[in-house]
Design an enzyme around this catalytic site. Structure first.
Site, mmCIF file in Angstrom:
data_model
loop_
_atom_site.group_PDB
_atom_site.id
_atom_site.type_symbol
_atom_site.label_atom_id
_atom_site.label_comp_id
_atom_site.label_asym_id
_atom_site.label_seq_id
_atom_site.Cartn_x
_atom_site.Cartn_y
_atom_site.Cartn_z
ATOM 1 N N LYS A 115 3.270 -5.602 4.134
ATOM 2 C CA LYS A 115 2.988 -6.257 5.416
ATOM 3 C C LYS A 115 2.630 -7.718 5.171
ATOM 4 O O LYS A 115 1.908 -8.013 4.203
ATOM 5 C CB LYS A 115 1.809 -5.567 6.121
ATOM 6 C CG LYS A 115 2.095 -4.120 6.466
ATOM 7 C CD LYS A 115 0.924 -3.421 7.123
ATOM 8 C CE LYS A 115 1.291 -1.963 7.367
ATOM 9 N NZ LYS A 115 0.194 -1.145 7.829
ATOM 10 N N ARG A 162 1.448 10.108 17.660
ATOM 11 C CA ARG A 162 2.397 9.042 17.940
ATOM 12 C C ARG A 162 3.364 9.422 19.062
ATOM 13 O O ARG A 162 3.709 8.606 19.886
ATOM 14 C CB ARG A 162 3.190 8.731 16.659
ATOM 15 C CG ARG A 162 4.199 7.672 16.841
ATOM 16 C CD ARG A 162 4.816 7.240 15.527
ATOM 17 N NE ARG A 162 5.805 6.233 15.784
ATOM 18 C CZ ARG A 162 7.034 6.486 16.193
ATOM 19 N NH1 ARG A 162 7.429 7.717 16.347
ATOM 20 N NH2 ARG A 162 7.881 5.529 16.438
ATOM 21 N N LYS A 183 2.745 4.535 1.116
ATOM 22 C CA LYS A 183 3.122 5.055 2.431
ATOM 23 C C LYS A 183 2.794 6.542 2.441
ATOM 24 O O LYS A 183 3.435 7.332 1.752
ATOM 25 C CB LYS A 183 4.610 4.823 2.685
ATOM 26 C CG LYS A 183 5.037 5.306 4.052
ATOM 27 C CD LYS A 183 6.428 4.804 4.387
ATOM 28 C CE LYS A 183 6.795 5.152 5.819
ATOM 29 N NZ LYS A 183 6.835 6.588 6.065
ATOM 30 N N LYS A 207 11.142 2.705 0.337
ATOM 31 C CA LYS A 207 11.119 4.146 0.092
ATOM 32 C C LYS A 207 11.361 4.451 -1.391
ATOM 33 O O LYS A 207 12.052 3.719 -2.079
ATOM 34 C CB LYS A 207 12.211 4.840 0.927
ATOM 35 C CG LYS A 207 12.114 4.612 2.421
ATOM 36 C CD LYS A 207 10.808 5.039 3.037
ATOM 37 C CE LYS A 207 10.739 6.474 3.446
ATOM 38 N NZ LYS A 207 11.544 6.877 4.549
ATOM 39 N N CYS A 264 38.912 13.008 18.421
ATOM 40 C CA CYS A 264 39.629 13.893 19.330
ATOM 41 C C CYS A 264 39.922 13.120 20.597
ATOM 42 O O CYS A 264 39.056 12.428 21.131
ATOM 43 C CB CYS A 264 38.742 15.100 19.613
ATOM 44 S SG CYS A 264 39.180 15.980 21.112
ATOM 45 N N ASP A 272 2.643 10.298 3.485
ATOM 46 C CA ASP A 272 3.596 11.175 4.166
ATOM 47 C C ASP A 272 2.826 12.213 4.975
ATOM 48 O O ASP A 272 2.654 13.355 4.561
ATOM 49 C CB ASP A 272 4.491 11.852 3.111
ATOM 50 C CG ASP A 272 5.698 12.505 3.747
ATOM 51 O OD1 ASP A 272 5.907 12.321 4.960
ATOM 52 O OD2 ASP A 272 6.428 13.201 3.027
ATOM 53 N N GLU A 278 -3.018 7.665 9.122
ATOM 54 C CA GLU A 278 -2.239 8.868 8.834
ATOM 55 C C GLU A 278 -3.153 10.057 8.573
ATOM 56 O O GLU A 278 -4.086 9.956 7.778
ATOM 57 C CB GLU A 278 -1.391 8.582 7.582
ATOM 58 C CG GLU A 278 -0.131 9.388 7.481
ATOM 59 C CD GLU A 278 1.037 8.784 8.259
ATOM 60 O OE1 GLU A 278 0.838 7.789 8.992
ATOM 61 O OE2 GLU A 278 2.141 9.344 8.149
ATOM 62 N N TYR A 282 -4.900 2.408 8.417
ATOM 63 C CA TYR A 282 -4.120 1.286 7.880
ATOM 64 C C TYR A 282 -3.648 0.298 8.938
ATOM 65 O O TYR A 282 -2.976 -0.673 8.632
ATOM 66 C CB TYR A 282 -2.926 1.789 7.070
ATOM 67 C CG TYR A 282 -2.027 2.773 7.805
ATOM 68 C CD1 TYR A 282 -1.294 2.375 8.906
ATOM 69 C CD2 TYR A 282 -1.923 4.099 7.381
ATOM 70 C CE1 TYR A 282 -0.477 3.271 9.574
ATOM 71 C CE2 TYR A 282 -1.109 4.999 8.037
ATOM 72 C CZ TYR A 282 -0.392 4.575 9.132
ATOM 73 O OH TYR A 282 0.399 5.469 9.792
ATOM 74 N N CYS A 305 42.273 18.280 16.913
ATOM 75 C CA CYS A 305 40.874 18.663 17.080
ATOM 76 C C CYS A 305 40.742 20.168 16.863
ATOM 77 O O CYS A 305 41.452 20.942 17.513
ATOM 78 C CB CYS A 305 40.405 18.290 18.485
ATOM 79 S SG CYS A 305 38.778 18.954 18.879
ATOM 80 N N CYS A 354 39.733 21.827 20.530
ATOM 81 C CA CYS A 354 40.563 21.874 21.741
ATOM 82 C C CYS A 354 42.029 21.619 21.436
ATOM 83 O O CYS A 354 42.855 21.581 22.338
ATOM 84 C CB CYS A 354 40.056 20.868 22.776
ATOM 85 S SG CYS A 354 40.327 19.159 22.314
ATOM 86 N N GLU A 404 0.853 -1.197 0.000
ATOM 87 C CA GLU A 404 0.000 0.000 0.000
ATOM 88 C C GLU A 404 0.887 1.245 0.000
ATOM 89 O O GLU A 404 2.031 1.180 0.461
ATOM 90 C CB GLU A 404 -0.881 0.003 1.253
ATOM 91 C CG GLU A 404 -0.046 0.084 2.515
ATOM 92 C CD GLU A 404 -0.776 -0.312 3.790
ATOM 93 O OE1 GLU A 404 -1.664 0.424 4.189
ATOM 94 O OE2 GLU A 404 -0.424 -1.339 4.382
HETATM 95 C C1 9MJ Z 1 1.770 4.862 6.148
HETATM 96 N N1 9MJ Z 1 2.481 5.852 6.684
HETATM 97 O O1 9MJ Z 1 1.118 5.031 5.152
HETATM 98 C C2 9MJ Z 1 2.058 2.047 8.272
HETATM 99 N N2 9MJ Z 1 1.769 3.587 6.815
HETATM 100 O O2 9MJ Z 1 2.068 0.133 9.788
HETATM 101 C C3 9MJ Z 1 1.143 2.467 6.371
HETATM 102 N N3 9MJ Z 1 2.337 3.316 7.992
HETATM 103 C C4 9MJ Z 1 2.459 1.367 9.483
HETATM 104 N N4 9MJ Z 1 1.330 1.496 7.290
HETATM 105 C C5 9MJ Z 1 2.607 -0.220 10.984
HETATM 106 N N5 9MJ Z 1 0.475 2.378 5.222
HETATM 107 C C6 9MJ Z 1 3.345 0.833 11.444
HETATM 108 C C7 9MJ Z 1 3.250 1.848 10.486
#
Ligand code: 9MJ
Length: 705
Positions: A300, A149, A128, A324, A447, A130, A184, A236, A429, A432, A126
Site C-alpha cells: 500500500k 464484506r 495477505k 499473490k 454458437c 486468507d 480479517e 489492517y 454447437c 443446438c 504486509e
Molecule cells: C488482507 N487480506 O490481509 C487488505 N488484507 O486493504 C490486507 N486486505 C485490504 N489489506 C484494502 N492486509 C482492501 C483490502
C-alpha cells in the site's frame, strides 16, 4: 460503575456505554446457559439486567443497538442476518502475480501522480491473510456494529458474533468518535485442527480449510456457536472516520495497534519495488511456520495524502495491490475434452481429469480456454508451452490459485500415448447443432443459435440470478436449470410472473418435487424483493458480452437511471454523440461500446429486456456523494499543461466530485480549466463565453490548493 447510575440521571454517553456492557453480559450469560450448560449469573440477576436494558432503551430509543438483548429470546432470529449498508464501500484488491507486476504497480502510481522515478515513494508490505474481511463500527469508543464484506456495498450484520472474538475489543480508549476498523477474521492452524477433531468426534461436519472454518463459524445464526469457535482478527484498514488516524499507512496501523487491535507483526515499510519484493520473499519463506494461512503480500502507498489523491477504480483502490503467491501445481491425466456453451454462445473446452489433489482441494475439471490455447498458441498467434499442443490421453500439469477455476498449464510429451490425436474443435454447437463460427479477431468459436440455443438461454438465466446479479434467495443455478427444462422460465421476465402462473391453480410450485408450501412461498417473496434492483446490478445481470461487474457499475454511475442508460444505448452508433459520450467513460473502450450498441439494436433482445423491465423498479445509481461540490453536474474540459496533477488524476477527481469531463469544448461546456499552452480550446471557450480558469483556480474551486 455505570450499573449504579439512575436511568433518569444518565447522559447519552453513559447510556451508550451501559447498553454495550449489558449486551455483553447478557450475551455471555446466554452462551453460558445455552451451550455450556453452566449459568454464570442467577436467573434473578439475568432478569434484572434485561429489565434495566429495556428501561434504558425506552429512555433513549435512538440508542437501541442492532444486537439489542431485548430482541433476543434466548437464541437469535433464525432466518438470516439483517443487512448493513457500508458507510464506505469495502473494496477488494487488484492482483500482481510476478516481480514485473510489482514494478508496473509502482510505475502506474508514479504516472498517475506525475512523479518522476527520482522521487522517493514508500509502501507498506504486509501478509495477505486468507480469511474473511469484517468491518467494525465504533461510536465514541463503543463497538456498535460488525458487518461482513458481502458484495462490498451491503454486508451482513454479525455484531453479536463479532463480540465473541477476543481480538475484537468491545470498547476503545482515545479513539476517534466514529471509527470503522477493517481487517480479517481467521482461524489458526492448531485451532483449525482441534476444531475438526471435535467436529469429527461429535459426528458433525468438518471443514476443508481454515478459511471455510472461519467463515462457517462467523456466519452462525447462533452467536453462542461462534463463541465456542476460536476466531482471531487482524486489523489492517479502516472505513468511515471522524478524524484521521495518522498521516501514513504505517502510522495508522500503529495507531490501531495502540488502540488494542492485533496488527500483523510482519508489516514493513519499503522504499520501492526492490525492497517490496525482498520482503515478499521473506514472508514467503516464513509462510509455512506462521501458523495461519496467507495467500500473498499486500503493498500500500504509505502516504495517506497520496492514497487520497490516487482514489479508487470501481471496485479496487489504485494505491494498493495484492502480490499473490504462486499457484499450486499437480500432474494428472487428461481423460476427455468436453465443450460447454456459455451465455454469449462461446464454446469453451473443459478438461476432464483423473481427480488429483491440488493445494488441498480435489480437482477433476479445468478450463482449456479456447482452441488456440489447446493448440499451443496465445491470442496473438504466438507460441505458448513452446508450442506443445494438448491431446486427450496426455499427462497435464494443473494449477489453481485462490478461488479461480483450475487451469491446465503444461503437458508432458514424453508420456503422450502413441495414438493420441490433435484435438479438433467442433464446428457445430453441441447443444443446438447450429453452426459454430469463429469471427476474425475473436479467440473463441461461438454458437450462432442465439435465443434458440437452450444452452445460451440457460446460461444467461444462471448469470441473471447469480450472486452479483439478481441474487434471488432459493433460485440458484440448479433451480433455474430445472425451471428452464420444464419451460416454466425461458427468459428473465418469466421469473417475475412465476407467482401468477404457479402460485395457485392446478400446477403449483409447492407441489413440485423438492418444493413445499414454505419454500414456494419463500421463493415468491424473494422474487418480489428483487423487483427493486440497483441499476449497476441490472446492467450486469443482462449478461452483455464484455460488460462485467465493474463496467456495469461505471455505466450505472455515468447514466444514473435506466431510462438514460437504455435511451443512450439504443441511440449509440459509431461516431455519434451518444457513442462518444459512452467512450468518454474511463474504463469503456470501443469493444465494449460496440457490444452494448449491438445488443440494444437487436429487436428480439430489446423486446426481451423490455418485458423484464416492465416488472421492475430500477433504482437510480448512487452518485458519488457530491453534496456541497461546486462542480456537481457541470461539464468540465481540461486543456493545456497541468503542473500539479496529471490529466488522469484531474479527470478522476472531477468525476468523483460529480462533474462530467469532456474532451472538447462545446456550447454544453460549463467550465474550461486551461494550463499553459492552451490553444484552440481556450479560444473556442472565449468565443462561446465559457468561464475559463487556470489550474490554481481549479484547485481553489474544489478546495484543495
Ligand atoms: C488482507 N487480506 O490481509 C487488505 N488484507 O486493504 C490486507 N486486505 C485490504 N489489506 C484494502 N492486509 C482492501 C483490502
Amino acid at each position: 460503575m455505570t450499573d449504579t447510575i439512575k436511568i433518569d440521571a444518565m447522559t447519552r454517553d453513559q447510556a451508550v456505554a451501559e447498553l454495550a456492557r449489558l449486551a455483553d453480559i447478557l450475551a455471555r450469560a446466554n452462551a453460558a446457559y445455552h451451550t455450556e450448560d453452566a449459568p454464570d449469573i442467577s436467573d434473578a440477576e439475568y432478569d434484572r439486567l434485561k429489565r434495566r436494558n429495556a428501561e434504558i432503551e425506552a429512555h433513549f430509543p435512538d440508542l437501541k443497538r442492532g444486537d439489542s438483548p431485548s430482541e433476543q429470546v434466548g437464541a437469535p432470529v433464525a432466518d438470516g442476518f439483517s443487512k448493513v449498508t457500508h458507510a464506505v464501500a469495502m473494496l477488494s484488491l487488484s492482483n500482481a502475480f510476478d516481480d514485473a507486476d510489482v514494478s508496473e504497480f509502482d510505475g502506474r502510481i508514479r504516472k498517475y501522480l506525475g512523479l518522476g522515478s527520482d522521487v522517493a515513494l514508500s509502501y507498506t508490505a504486509e501478509p495477505k491473510i486468507d480469511g474473511l474481511s469484517l468491518s467494525l463500527r465504533y461510536e465514541d469508543g463503543v463497538l456498535m456494529q460488525a458487518a461482513t464484506r458481502g458484495d462490498g456495498a451491503v454486508g451482513e450484520n454479525v455484531t453479536a458474533n463479532a463480540r465473541t472474538i477476543d481480538d475484537i475489543p468491545g470498547t476503545l480508549e482515545g479513539a476517534p468518535a466514529i471509527l470503522e476498523v477493517r481487517g480479517e477474521v481467521y482461524m489458526s492452524h492448531p485451532d483449525f485442527e482441534a476444531l475438526n477433531d471435535r467436529q469429527a468426534a461429535a459426528g458433525q461436519k468438518t471443514f476443508a480449510n481454515p478459511r471455510n472454518a472461519a467463515a462457517g463459524s462467523l456466519r452462525q445464526l447462533d452467536a453462542n456457536i461462534t463463541r465456542a469457535r476460536p476466531l482471531r482478527f487482524f486489523a489492517y484498514a479502516w472505513g468511515a472516520l471522524s478524524d484521521p488516524l495518522a498521516n501514513t499507512q504505517m502510522g495508522a496501523i500503529e495507531r490501531l495497534n495502540t488502540l488494542g487491535f492485533q496488527t500483523n507483526p510482519l508489516t514493513r515499510l519499503c522504499n520501492g519495488p526492490e525492497e517490496m519484493i525482498r520482503h515478499y520473499r521473506l514472508i514467503e519463506q516464513e509462510r509455512a511456520t506462521l501458523g495461519y494461512d496467507i495467500d500473498g503480500v499486500v503493498y500500500k502507498v504509505n502516504d495517506l495524502g497520496l492514497q487520497s489523491r490516487l482514489g479508487f477504480r470501481s471496485t479496487t483502490p489504485r494505491w494498493a495491490v495484492a502480490h499473490k503467491f504462486p499457484a499450486e501445481l499437480a500432474w494428472t491425466r487428461l481423460e476427455a475434452i468436453d465443450i460447454q456453451v456459455g451465455r454469449t454462445g462461446a464454446l469453451s473446452p473443459v478438461a476432464r481429469l483423473t481427480p488429483v489433489t491440488v493445494g488441498g482441494v480435489v480437482v477433476s475439471n479445468a478450463t482449456l480456454h479456447n482452441e488456440d490455447y489447446i493448440a499451443g498458441r496465445d491470442n496473438k498467434g504466438e507460441q505458448i508451452r513452446d508450442g506443445k499442443d494438448i491431446r486427450v490421453g496426455d499427462w497435464v500439469q494443473v494449477y489453481r490459485a485462490g478461488d479461480v477455476i483450475p487451469k491446465v498449464a503444461d503437458v508432458d510429451l514424453s508420456k503422450r500415448p502413441k495414438d493420441a490425436e490433435p484435438y479438433v474443435m467442433p464446428n457445430r454447437c453441441p447443444e443446438c447443432n447450429s453452426e459454430a463460427v469463429r469471427e476474425p479477431g475473436d479467440a473463441v468459436r461461438r454458437c450462432t443459435g442465439g435465443l434458440i440455443c437452450p444452452a445460451q438461454a440457460v446460461e444467461k438465466l444462471k448469470h441473471f440470478v447469480s450472486r452479483t446479479a439478481f441474487d434471488i434467495d432459493g433460485l440458484g443455478a440448479k433451480q433455474v436449470e430445472q425451471f428452464h427444462g420444464d419451460k416454466w422460465i425461458t427468459e428473465p421476465a418469466d421469473i417475475f410472473t412465476l407467482r401468477d402462473r404457479y402460485g395457485a391453480g392446478l400446477q403449483q410450485l409447492k407441489n413440485r418435487e423438492g418444493w413445499g408450501e414454505k419454500s414456494a412461498a419463500n421463493l415468491f417473496d424473494a422474487i418480489d424483493e428483487r423487483r427493486n434492483i440497483g441499476l449497476g446490478r441490472m446492467i450486469f445481470a443482462l449478461g452483455i458480452r464484455h460488460v462485467g461487474e465493474a463496467a456495469a457499475n461505471l455505466l450505472a454511475t455515468h447514466y444514473g437511471t435506466w431510462d438514460a442508460f437504455s435511451t443512450a444505448m439504443r441511440g449509440a452508433e459509431e461516431g455519434n454523440e451518444a457513442w462518444e459520450d459512452l467512450l468518454s467513460i474511463d474504463g469503456v473502450g470501443a469493444v465494449m461500446a460496440g457490444s452494448l450498441a449491438t445488443t440494444f439494436n437487436q429487436e428480439a433482445e430489446i423486446a426481451s429486456i423490455d418485458r423484464l423491465v416492465a416488472h421492475l423498479n430500477i433504482e437510480e445509481a448512487a452518485r458519488p456523494n457530491t453534496s456541497g461540490s461546486p462542480v456537481a453536474g457541470k461539464t468540465v474540459v481540461f486543456t493545456g499543461t497541468l503542473e500539479k496533477m496529471t490529466r488522469a488524476e484531474a479527470k478522476a477527481r472531477a468525476e468523483a466530485l460529480g462533474a462530467k469531463v469532456s474532451g472538447s469544448v462545446s456550447a454544453k461546456t460549463d467550465l474550461l480549466v486551461a494550463g499553459p499552452g492552451a490553444g484552440s480550446k481556450a479560444k473556442k471557450a472565449a468565443d462561446l463565453g465559457i468561464e475559463t480558469i487556470d489550474e490554481d483556480g481549479w484547485l481553489d474551486l474544489i478546495g484543495s490548493i
